[in-house]
Design an enzyme around this catalytic site. Structure first.
Site: not given
Ligand code: XBP
Ligand code: MG
Length: 256
Positions: A10, A12
């Site tokens: 991922d 953010d």
């Protein structure tokens, strides 16, 4: 047993803690520039993170806090225009060096690459944001380290839907069992588990402490750095390195 072949990150909250001092002020700059009196403070932004995706988040804000605005003619285009300016401001913030990588990210990426593991990204954010974050952190060649950058509107349903992980796995040509996923949020955990990525590590970020990470294989405060045993908050006196990820993966997909 399926050997570990790829890491799926991922962005953010995981590669960098981008929300409070990156995305949030970028949204506010776009609002100011458009003459709007909308101001997303830290607490409100925490609530707005219930919805992933910047355009979707703006619409959610209007539905919940400014319903009169929903009558605005051309609302979808208006939101898209605001979001384009938000992305512009966010990229400027990245280029100013305001948003560093989280502890241990550079170390783990370099270690994984040296070991010949394949790297991928699965994120809700806009593709340019990922490319620029990687370039600012590691130089022009870093985006090329990632064989797949699955981002933003490339799938219709954003996290917590599993679609972006399905997309990344499809592009990698790998089964979920050959990968470790690294996430920071409950939305990310739901998305990864929905794609059967059970070798799932959570590195908790600014806004995600206290969220429900059930189903993740391991939850730590960060990847940490060697010699800084407190950094991963796991109380195990060590950082998360490739050996730790291989062990995590083998614990799930190994002979048991
Ligand atoms: C990230 C997001 C994104 C960013 C904003 O979630 O929710 O919406 O906040 O990015 P995740 P854009 O880490 O789970 O992928 O404004 O570019 O959409
Ligand atoms: Mg995240």
């Amino acid at each position: 047993m399926v050997p570990l072949q790829a890491l799926i990150f991922d962005v953010d909250g995981t590669l960098a803690d981008t929300e409070a001092d990156g995305h949030r002020p970028a949204f506010n700059l776009a609002f100011q520039e458009a003459g709007l009196d909308w101001d997303w403070d830290r607490a409100l932004y925490g609530e707005l993170l219930a919805v992933t995706g910047g355009k979707e988040r703006i619409r959610h804000f209007l539905e919940r806090w400014r319903p009169d605005e929903l009558e605005r003619p051309g609302l979808t285009d208006f939101i898209a225009g605001l979001h384009r300016r938000k992305t512009h401001h966010y990229l400027e913030l990245l280029r100013s060096g305001a948003i560093p990588l989280r502890p241990g990210v550079r170390r783990l990426l370099e270690e994984a690459r040296a070991a010949g593991l394949r790297l991928a990204v699965a994120t809700t954010t806009t593709p340019e944001n990922v490319i620029t974050l990687l370039e600012c952190a590691g130089g022009a060649e870093w985006p090329g380290w990632f064989e797949v950058i699955a981002a933003g509107d490339v799938v219709p349903a954003k996290k917590p839907a599993p679609d972006i992980f399905h997309y990344a796995l499809d592009r990698l040509g790998l089964p979920a069992a050959a990968c470790v996923a690294i996430e920071d949020s409950a939305h990310g955990v739901r998305a990864a588990l929905g794609a059967d990525l059970r070798a799932l590590l959570v590195t908790v970020s600014t806004y995600t402490g206290g969220e429900d990470f059930r189903g993740a294989a391991r939850v730590v405060a960060s990847l940490g750095e060697p010699g800084d045993p407190a950094a991963n908050g796991a109380g195990e006196g060590d950082c998360i390195d490739l050996a730790a990820l291989v062990a995590l993966h083998g614990g799930i997909y190994g002979p048991g």
